[in-house]
Enzyme design. Structure first.
Site, PDB file in Angstrom:
ATOM      1  N   LYS A  22     -10.563  -2.054  -2.561  1.00  0.00           N
ATOM      2  CA  LYS A  22      -9.325  -2.578  -2.668  1.00  0.00           C
ATOM      3  C   LYS A  22      -8.641  -3.347  -1.362  1.00  0.00           C
ATOM      4  CE  LYS A  22      -5.280   0.172  -2.511  1.00  0.00           C
ATOM      5  NZ  LYS A  22      -4.366  -0.325  -1.717  1.00  0.00           N
ATOM      6  N   ASN A  23      -8.869  -2.284  -0.362  1.00  0.00           N
ATOM      7  CA  ASN A  23      -8.195  -2.916   0.855  1.00  0.00           C
ATOM      8  C   ASN A  23      -8.761  -3.793   1.529  1.00  0.00           C
ATOM      9  OD1 ASN A  23      -6.045  -1.186   0.189  1.00  0.00           O
ATOM     10  ND2 ASN A  23      -6.830   0.718   1.630  1.00  0.00           N
ATOM     11  N   CYS A 117       3.447   1.464  -1.924  1.00  0.00           N
ATOM     12  CA  CYS A 117       3.629   2.818  -2.301  1.00  0.00           C
ATOM     13  C   CYS A 117       4.677   3.374  -1.606  1.00  0.00           C
ATOM     14  CB  CYS A 117       2.249   3.633  -1.979  1.00  0.00           C
ATOM     15  SG  CYS A 117       1.190   3.249  -3.165  1.00  0.00           S
ATOM     16  N   ARG A 123       7.817   1.723   6.661  1.00  0.00           N
ATOM     17  CA  ARG A 123       6.279   1.401   6.983  1.00  0.00           C
ATOM     18  C   ARG A 123       6.603   0.030   7.543  1.00  0.00           C
ATOM     19  NH1 ARG A 123       2.631   1.720   1.655  1.00  0.00           N
ATOM     20  NH2 ARG A 123       1.150   1.086   3.163  1.00  0.00           N
ATOM     21  N   ASP A 307      -5.760   8.326   3.394  1.00  0.00           N
ATOM     22  CA  ASP A 307      -6.048   7.852   1.951  1.00  0.00           C
ATOM     23  C   ASP A 307      -6.563   8.739   0.983  1.00  0.00           C
ATOM     24  OD1 ASP A 307      -4.571   5.641   2.504  1.00  0.00           O
ATOM     25  OD2 ASP A 307      -5.969   4.266   2.366  1.00  0.00           O
ATOM     26  N   ARG A 399      -2.989   0.326  -9.627  1.00  0.00           N
ATOM     27  CA  ARG A 399      -3.125  -0.560  -8.443  1.00  0.00           C
ATOM     28  C   ARG A 399      -4.347  -0.425  -7.770  1.00  0.00           C
ATOM     29  NH1 ARG A 399       1.488   0.510  -4.376  1.00  0.00           N
ATOM     30  NH2 ARG A 399      -0.004  -1.013  -3.502  1.00  0.00           N
TER      31      ARG A 399
HETATM   32  N1  EPU Z   1       2.569   1.154  11.837  1.00  0.00           N
HETATM   33  C1  EPU Z   1       3.637   0.873  13.040  1.00  0.00           C
HETATM   34  N2  EPU Z   1       3.557  -0.567  13.142  1.00  0.00           N
HETATM   35  C2  EPU Z   1       3.181  -1.500  12.250  1.00  0.00           C
HETATM   36  C3  EPU Z   1       2.134  -1.142  11.341  1.00  0.00           C
HETATM   37  C4  EPU Z   1       1.835   0.155  11.277  1.00  0.00           C
HETATM   38  O1  EPU Z   1       4.097   1.662  13.377  1.00  0.00           O
HETATM   39  O2  EPU Z   1       3.618  -2.569  12.723  1.00  0.00           O
HETATM   40  C5  EPU Z   1       2.211   2.547  11.518  1.00  0.00           C
HETATM   41  C6  EPU Z   1       2.415   3.060  10.103  1.00  0.00           C
HETATM   42  O3  EPU Z   1       3.731   3.448  10.255  1.00  0.00           O
HETATM   43  C7  EPU Z   1       1.525   4.165  10.184  1.00  0.00           C
HETATM   44  C8  EPU Z   1       0.349   3.800  11.125  1.00  0.00           C
HETATM   45  O4  EPU Z   1       0.796   2.789  12.155  1.00  0.00           O
HETATM   46  O5  EPU Z   1       2.116   5.411  11.055  1.00  0.00           O
HETATM   47  C9  EPU Z   1      -0.927   3.109  10.369  1.00  0.00           C
HETATM   48  O6  EPU Z   1      -0.381   2.129   9.570  1.00  0.00           O
HETATM   49  P1  EPU Z   1      -1.509   1.043   9.058  1.00  0.00           P
HETATM   50  O7  EPU Z   1      -0.820  -0.376   9.653  1.00  0.00           O
HETATM   51  O8  EPU Z   1      -2.839   1.197   9.755  1.00  0.00           O
HETATM   52  O9  EPU Z   1      -1.213   0.923   7.502  1.00  0.00           O
HETATM   53  P2  EPU Z   1      -1.325  -0.190   6.548  1.00  0.00           P
HETATM   54  O10 EPU Z   1      -1.978  -1.316   7.141  1.00  0.00           O
HETATM   55  O11 EPU Z   1      -0.100  -0.432   6.202  1.00  0.00           O
HETATM   56  C10 EPU Z   1      -3.509   0.466   5.210  1.00  0.00           C
HETATM   57  C11 EPU Z   1      -3.596   0.699   3.850  1.00  0.00           C
HETATM   58  C12 EPU Z   1      -3.174   2.031   3.533  1.00  0.00           C
HETATM   59  C13 EPU Z   1      -3.671   2.904   4.450  1.00  0.00           C
HETATM   60  C14 EPU Z   1      -3.427   2.844   5.728  1.00  0.00           C
HETATM   61  C15 EPU Z   1      -3.984   3.664   6.915  1.00  0.00           C
HETATM   62  C16 EPU Z   1      -3.993  -1.501   2.889  1.00  0.00           C
HETATM   63  C17 EPU Z   1      -3.622  -2.560   2.233  1.00  0.00           C
HETATM   64  N3  EPU Z   1      -3.253  -0.297   3.190  1.00  0.00           N
HETATM   65  O12 EPU Z   1      -2.073   0.238   5.335  1.00  0.00           O
HETATM   66  O13 EPU Z   1      -3.890   2.230   2.223  1.00  0.00           O
HETATM   67  O14 EPU Z   1      -2.944   4.100   4.414  1.00  0.00           O
HETATM   68  O15 EPU Z   1      -3.996   1.428   6.163  1.00  0.00           O
HETATM   69  O16 EPU Z   1      -5.508   3.704   6.684  1.00  0.00           O
HETATM   70  O17 EPU Z   1      -5.136  -1.776   3.523  1.00  0.00           O
HETATM   71  C18 EPU Z   1      -3.852   3.210   0.008  1.00  0.00           C
HETATM   72  O18 EPU Z   1      -4.867   2.289  -0.166  1.00  0.00           O
HETATM   73  O19 EPU Z   1      -3.497   3.819  -0.850  1.00  0.00           O
HETATM   74  C19 EPU Z   1      -2.854   3.021   1.282  1.00  0.00           C
HETATM   75  C20 EPU Z   1      -1.805   3.104   1.419  1.00  0.00           C
END
Ligand code: EPU
Length: 431
Positions: A22-23, A117, A123, A307, A399
């Site tokens: 997915k990701n 989610c 986020r 995850d 999802r």
């Molecule tokens: N963060 C910041 N600022 C930013 C971005 C992130 O402070 O601009 C913080 C977040 O609050 C969090 C940490 O950095 O504490 C990590 O967030 P990240 O940006 O890595 O998460 P994401 O890209 O929004 C993806 C996956 C998530 C998974 C996370 C961590 C996708 C679409 N989603 O989210 O997947 O939990 O990386 O590995 O790739 C899931 O698949 O169920 C899911 C939630």
């Protein structure tokens, strides 16, 4: 409303085929905006998050042709506008990739702030914005919750990410691929889907180096061409079936995986007493005795993935002894514990730490899902529990898990998807 009905305590046995990640898919699909040819993407998972990304490309004017269930041809040459409204972004976080991809292509992107989610807590996307600004974009969090990014030209530069962020790393890669000169992302995320996106961009003619390490260099190119690309297998879907096998005392071979991506998950399962046998592109999980609790701390890759944390929570709930899970990626990802408590689990949550005191077994109960991986945990809890579990709000599970019901049925689970008359189930909705 559809719900899952599970009659638990059935040992899972057999083989299960893992779908595309997915990701990775949700980044590769918008990345096609950067090229002027046709991309044929294979091993695309049939899940609602992917369907939403495809619908968004269609809305933008791309030509989409499904060759079969898992192969799609995408031609974005006819896309002429750069705005994505809230109705397309409200369901999933990954819609933020349209900002990087549209900015890269048009030097302009107007994308409604993404949904996703509900873990509780915020986020943020400040690191995405830091990446865009580093290469010359001006970003406004404008009226109506829209991210408006624009640049006269994008010029490569260095950006140090203050937190390790999957999304910010990938979004900066997308925006920088067609920029002038070299972009360097320091403190980059290293997840398998980062490498997959880099491989896809390179197949289209980009020059991205170092993905999978914490320094990624993107040498801008003037244009990209179409290509054929196969999405990697889903690490988290595979891990979920591994834990389901463990929690039901099962013997399951999980096929079409990259075992290297599963190392942290295998290591933790082995600590509980499960046997994990690695093959070239499969892992077999055999769980024969009463398992014992272990401690887990979530970390960015190659650490233990956040995850997989809720699914392990469902497992520790029925292991011998006491185990501690420390969540260090998200502020609050233990909302699922309340649902497990209703099944007889003993869990004490204090901020980012949860203490699990294993019980002999869980008891079936009505459950309510409000995030994808929490939903996966509840399915695992229901599979292991004695009695009937009815899970509502399952669109969150759809999802990210293709054919979860038929895959589990094939392994011997007693699970089905059933339509319910909501008025008779208000107690469950209140969840
Ligand atoms: N963060 C910041 N600022 C930013 C971005 C992130 O402070 O601009 C913080 C977040 O609050 C969090 C940490 O950095 O504490 C990590 O967030 P990240 O940006 O890595 O998460 P994401 O890209 O929004 C993806 C996956 C998530 C998974 C996370 C961590 C996708 C679409 N989603 O989210 O997947 O939990 O990386 O590995 O790739 C899931 O698949 O169920 C899911 C939630």
């Amino acid at each position: 409303m559809e719900k899952f009905v599970i009659n638990g305590s059935k040992r899972l046995v057999g083989e299960v085929e893992i779908s595309g990640a997915k990701n990775a898919a949700v980044a590769v699909i918008p990345a096609t905006l950067l090229c002027s040819g046709v991309c044929r993407i294979t091993n695309v998972p049939e899940i609602s998050d992917v369907n939403m990304m495809i619908k968004t490309l269609d809305y933008l004017g791309a030509k989409i042709t499904y060759i079969n269930r898992h192969t799609v041809e995408i031609d974005t040459s006819s896309v002429r506008h750069y705005s994505v409204p809230y109705e397309y972004t409200k369901y999933l976080r990954a819609s933020y990739y349209f900002i990087g991809a549209l900015l890269g292509r048009f030097k302009r992107a107007k994308v409604a702030m993404p949904g996703g989610c509900n873990f509780g807590g915020v986020r943020p996307i400040d690191q995405h914005i830091k990446g865009f600004e580093a290469i010359g974009a001006k970003v406004n969090l404008g009226s109506g919750g829209v991210v408006d990014a624009k640049a006269d030209e994008l010029v490569g530069d260095s950006v140090y990410m203050d937190v390790i962020s999957v999304g910010a790393t990938m979004n900066t890669m997308l925006a920088a691929t067609l920029a002038k000169g070299k972009t360097v992302i320091e403190n980059a995320a290293k997840e398998p889907h980062i490498v997959d996106l880099a491989n896809f961009l390179n197949m289209m003619g980009a020059d991205v180096r170092g993905a999978g390490t914490d320094v990624i260099k993107i040498y801008g190119v003037s244009e990209l061409h179409g290509c054929e690309y196969s999405v990697i297998p889903d690490q988290i879907e595979a891990g979920t079936y591994m834990v389901a096998a463990a929690a039901t005392g099962g013997d399951v071979t999980i096929k079409n995986v990259i075992p290297k991506h599963l190392e942290s998950i295998s290591a933790k399962l082995i600590e509980t007493g499960v046997t994990v046998i690695e093959g070239d592109d499969q892992v077999r999980v055999v769980s024969e005795e009463k398992l014992k609790c272990t401690n887990i701390k979530t970390m960015p890759h190659p650490g233990f993935p956040t995850d997989m944390q809720p699914q392990f929570g469902a497992l520790l709930a029925i292991c011998d002894g006491t185990g501690i899970i420390t969540e260090s990626v998200w502020d609050n990802r233990f909302k699922y514990a309340n649902q497990l408590l209703r099944m007889g689990a003993q869990i004490d949550v204090n901020g980012k730490v949860a203490v699990f005191k294993g019980v002999d077994h869980l008891k079936g109960a009505p459950l309510y899902v409000d995030d994808l991986r929490a939903g996966a945990a509840m399915v695992i809890a229901g599979l292991s529990a004695k009695g009937e579990t009815i899970i509502s709000n399952i669109q969150y599970i759809d999802r990210g898990y293709e054919d979860i019901v038929s895959k589990l049925q094939h392994l011997g689970a007693d699970i089905c998807r059933r339509d319910f008359d909501d008025e008779k189930n208000e107690d469950i909705i209140a969840g």
